[in-house]
Design a protein around this motif. Structure first.
Motif, PDB file in Angstrom:
ATOM      1  N   UNK A   1      26.105  51.667  20.716  1.00  0.00           N
ATOM      2  CA  UNK A   1      25.871  50.280  21.101  1.00  0.00           C
ATOM      3  C   UNK A   1      24.366  50.047  21.213  1.00  0.00           C
ATOM      4  N   UNK A   2      23.949  48.804  21.057  1.00  0.00           N
ATOM      5  CA  UNK A   2      22.532  48.454  21.142  1.00  0.00           C
ATOM      6  C   UNK A   2      22.204  47.974  22.551  1.00  0.00           C
ATOM      7  N   UNK A   3      21.107  48.484  23.078  1.00  0.00           N
ATOM      8  CA  UNK A   3      20.648  48.102  24.415  1.00  0.00           C
ATOM      9  C   UNK A   3      19.379  47.268  24.252  1.00  0.00           C
ATOM     10  N   UNK A   4      19.427  46.033  24.718  1.00  0.00           N
ATOM     11  CA  UNK A   4      18.317  45.104  24.482  1.00  0.00           C
ATOM     12  C   UNK A   4      17.477  44.840  25.725  1.00  0.00           C
TER      13      UNK A   4
ATOM     14  N   UNK B   1      26.011  54.540  33.232  1.00  0.00           N
ATOM     15  CA  UNK B   1      27.115  55.425  33.613  1.00  0.00           C
ATOM     16  C   UNK B   1      27.919  54.822  34.758  1.00  0.00           C
ATOM     17  N   UNK B   2      27.221  54.229  35.719  1.00  0.00           N
ATOM     18  CA  UNK B   2      27.887  53.621  36.871  1.00  0.00           C
ATOM     19  C   UNK B   2      28.737  52.424  36.445  1.00  0.00           C
ATOM     20  N   UNK B   3      28.179  51.573  35.577  1.00  0.00           N
ATOM     21  CA  UNK B   3      28.888  50.360  35.151  1.00  0.00           C
ATOM     22  C   UNK B   3      30.149  50.680  34.356  1.00  0.00           C
ATOM     23  N   UNK B   4      30.060  51.689  33.480  1.00  0.00           N
ATOM     24  CA  UNK B   4      31.192  52.019  32.606  1.00  0.00           C
ATOM     25  C   UNK B   4      32.047  53.147  33.158  1.00  0.00           C
TER      26      UNK B   4
ATOM     27  N   UNK C   1      33.360  45.521  28.723  1.00  0.00           N
ATOM     28  CA  UNK C   1      33.090  44.271  29.422  1.00  0.00           C
ATOM     29  C   UNK C   1      32.059  44.476  30.527  1.00  0.00           C
ATOM     30  N   UNK C   2      32.180  45.589  31.237  1.00  0.00           N
ATOM     31  CA  UNK C   2      31.218  45.909  32.293  1.00  0.00           C
ATOM     32  C   UNK C   2      29.826  46.143  31.718  1.00  0.00           C
ATOM     33  N   UNK C   3      29.780  46.831  30.568  1.00  0.00           N
ATOM     34  CA  UNK C   3      28.486  47.069  29.927  1.00  0.00           C
ATOM     35  C   UNK C   3      27.858  45.763  29.449  1.00  0.00           C
ATOM     36  N   UNK C   4      28.683  44.870  28.937  1.00  0.00           N
ATOM     37  CA  UNK C   4      28.176  43.565  28.495  1.00  0.00           C
ATOM     38  C   UNK C   4      27.552  42.819  29.666  1.00  0.00           C
ATOM     39  N   UNK C   5      28.229  42.828  30.804  1.00  0.00           N
ATOM     40  CA  UNK C   5      27.697  42.158  31.986  1.00  0.00           C
ATOM     41  C   UNK C   5      26.380  42.795  32.432  1.00  0.00           C
ATOM     42  N   UNK C   6      26.329  44.133  32.339  1.00  0.00           N
ATOM     43  CA  UNK C   6      25.127  44.849  32.749  1.00  0.00           C
ATOM     44  C   UNK C   6      23.945  44.490  31.856  1.00  0.00           C
ATOM     45  N   UNK C   7      24.172  44.503  30.533  1.00  0.00           N
ATOM     46  CA  UNK C   7      23.081  44.234  29.600  1.00  0.00           C
ATOM     47  C   UNK C   7      22.640  42.771  29.625  1.00  0.00           C
ATOM     48  N   UNK C   8      23.489  41.908  30.148  1.00  0.00           N
ATOM     49  CA  UNK C   8      23.141  40.491  30.205  1.00  0.00           C
ATOM     50  C   UNK C   8      22.833  40.020  31.621  1.00  0.00           C
ATOM     51  N   UNK C   9      22.532  40.981  32.497  1.00  0.00           N
ATOM     52  CA  UNK C   9      22.070  40.642  33.838  1.00  0.00           C
ATOM     53  C   UNK C   9      23.127  40.103  34.761  1.00  0.00           C
ATOM     54  N   UNK C  10      24.400  40.382  34.495  1.00  0.00           N
ATOM     55  CA  UNK C  10      25.476  39.853  35.327  1.00  0.00           C
ATOM     56  C   UNK C  10      26.075  40.916  36.252  1.00  0.00           C
ATOM     57  N   UNK C  11      25.427  42.068  36.291  1.00  0.00           N
ATOM     58  CA  UNK C  11      25.946  43.139  37.149  1.00  0.00           C
ATOM     59  C   UNK C  11      24.789  43.828  37.835  1.00  0.00           C
ATOM     60  N   UNK C  12      25.117  44.526  38.937  1.00  0.00           N
ATOM     61  CA  UNK C  12      24.088  45.261  39.645  1.00  0.00           C
ATOM     62  C   UNK C  12      23.664  46.459  38.808  1.00  0.00           C
ATOM     63  N   UNK C  13      22.395  46.801  38.901  1.00  0.00           N
ATOM     64  CA  UNK C  13      21.922  47.984  38.189  1.00  0.00           C
ATOM     65  C   UNK C  13      20.946  48.743  39.060  1.00  0.00           C
TER      66      UNK C  13
ATOM     67  N   UNK D   1      14.298  51.893  26.977  1.00  0.00           N
ATOM     68  CA  UNK D   1      13.319  50.805  26.991  1.00  0.00           C
ATOM     69  C   UNK D   1      13.593  49.847  25.830  1.00  0.00           C
ATOM     70  N   UNK D   2      14.758  49.205  25.855  1.00  0.00           N
ATOM     71  CA  UNK D   2      15.123  48.283  24.791  1.00  0.00           C
ATOM     72  C   UNK D   2      14.596  46.883  25.053  1.00  0.00           C
TER      73      UNK D   2
END
Length: 459
Positions: free
Chosen positions: A268-271, A280-283, A323-335, A303-304
């Motif tokens: 998957x691409x990380x932007x 790891x935590x999100x997924x 779905x969790x990863x999508x939320x993470x990469x788009x700022x919708x989840x805690x990181x 560093x994407x």
């Protein structure tokens, strides 16, 4: 009665004569068959026949090894001789090690095979990684070579691999395999023999070319071998023996040792800039497994950016994990908050950084300090040359990399060959000068090495 006895004795004598002749022919036939299998060592006439039989049996066994190597469908000549046999004996007795290599190969070989196929190279070249690193992407040699293909820094740079603060692509199995494939392709194109190209991977194309000249000019590894460095003399026999041991491990009762690496993966691409532990935590993945699958991220941070997304290898997961990863990469989840990895800087690299040039510094040393390219520094600061002076202000702003991407189509790449100089290369291209090549590639002097890839302006 006497006449009958005489006839009986006559027939017995005739039978014994034919029986002895038949036995003698059978023995002669057996000896001739054994003599067809030439022993590796000359047997003196003074040796007893029993020694000759023993040596013939050894030769017969060696012939089996040769036949097995010959049976492998390949493009690389897997020669058989006493040098190869020495390493075969060593490897088939290192059952634990070969078993471990077989387990690791289940994950790494398909990645390497894909890269070799993409460049159009023989599949068996993948075994070089077993010799180089024991299929360990985190392997580092005493001389500073890194990764499964053991690239030195300059060679890796020359073949397009990136090494910066966050990433060392020499450890990336896929990217390093593509770079190694290009190197081997260039070596084969220069030398014309696969075993010598493999030798060049160990000691360099220049050393092999000089050895060929000393041996009489014939590109044959076994003729050139005495003129190569000792390590390289053994490198190719070890390579052939590795192919044998891993191909015929079952015959020698070598058991595959599972590596425990998930072979079912996705990319998957990380932007955005994000830590691997956050992913790891999100997924709900094992962070150690992610680190094994992504060995090139030195700080465990990806560093994407939107412009330059970075690849992440993950084990196949459920839709909810995606779905969790999508939320993470788009700022919708805690990181987990990423920490600064540039010592002394209070702002992230994505923002502009100001550097004051100190005495003795060059663009190259500044680029290495911040993990960026010389070309980037020149683009960000509108520099026409590599000349800088103490006290000069240098701005670092990775967001401006787009300028370089847009200009990339105006370049061609040239792989440095044995005997090349900057002036010879410049003469091959219209309107190109040595100064232009040095400026375009961030070279501070005219030193180049075979295998280096240079950008050349199309004019």
């Amino acid at each position: 009665m006497n006449k009958t006895i005489a006839h009986f004795i006559f027939f017995i004598l005739i039978y014994c004569t034919f029986a002895n002749a038949s036995e003698k022919n059978a023995v002669n036939s057996l000896v001739m068959n054994h003599s067809e299998i030439k022993p590796l060592q000359i047997v003196q006439d003074t040796l007893p026949k029993i020694v000759f039989v023993d040596n013939s049996l050894i030769s017969f066994q060696n012939g089996i090894y040769k036949n097995r190597l010959d049976s492998i469908k390949k493009d690389v000549d897997l020669s058989y001789n006493r040098y190869v046999q020495k390493y075969i004996d060593a490897y088939i007795n290192r059952k634990e090690h070969i078993g471990k290599m077989l387990g690791l190969s289940e994950y790494y070989f398909p990645i390497i095979e894909k890269a070799l196929k993409e460049i159009g190279l023989p599949d068996e070249l993948k075994y070089i990684t077993v010799i180089e690193s024991s299929l360990n992407p985190n392997a580092v040699s005493r001389s500073g070579a890194v990764g499964p293909w053991q690239f030195m820094y300059n060679t890796a740079k020359g073949y397009g691999l990136n090494m910066d603060t966050y990433t060392d692509e020499r450890k990336d199995p896929q990217k390093a395999s593509l770079a190694a494939a290009h190197y081997l392709k260039d070596a084969y194109k220069s030398i014309g023999d696969w075993l010598l190209a493999i030798a060049a991977y160990n000691c360099g194309t220049g050393a092999v070319t000089r050895a060929i000249a000393k041996s009489g000019g014939v590109a044959d590894f076994w003729k050139v071998r005495p003129f190569l460095p000792v390590q390289t003399q053994n490198y190719v026999p070890a390579f052939i023996a590795t192919v044998y041991a891993m191909k015929f491990h079952k015959i020698h009762e070598i058991t595959v040792k599972p590596a425990g690496i998930n072979t079912h993966t996705d990319i998957i691409s990380v932007n955005r800039k994000i830590s691997i532990s956050s992913i790891a935590k999100a997924a709900e993945l094992d962070v150690n497994e992610l680190l094994i699958l992504n060995p090139s991220y030195k700080k465990q941070i990806i560093n994407g950016t939107t412009l330059f997304p970075m690849p992440l290898v993950i084990p196949s997961v459920t839709n909810s994990a995606y779905s969790s990863l999508y939320d993470l990469f788009n700022g919708k989840a805690d990181e987990v908050k990423s920490v600064s990895v540039l010592p002394g800087l209070n702002e992230p690299l994505a923002q502009a950084i100001v550097h004051k040039v100190k005495s003795g510094q060059s663009l190259s040393s500044i680029a290495n300090l911040y993990g960026v390219e010389v070309q980037n520094l020149k683009a960000w600061n509108n520099l026409k040359s590599n000349s800088i002076v103490p006290g000069q202000t240098i701005y670092l702003n990775p967001d401006k990399k787009i300028d370089l991407v847009q200009k990339e189509s105006s370049y061609v790449h040239y792989s440095v060959k044995v005997g090349d100089t900057l002036s010879k290369i410049a003469a091959k291209f219209k309107g190109v000068t040595v100064a232009k090549i040095k400026a375009l590639n961030g070279l501070t002097n005219s030193e180049i090495i075979p295998g280096m890839r240079l950008k050349i302006s199309k004019g």
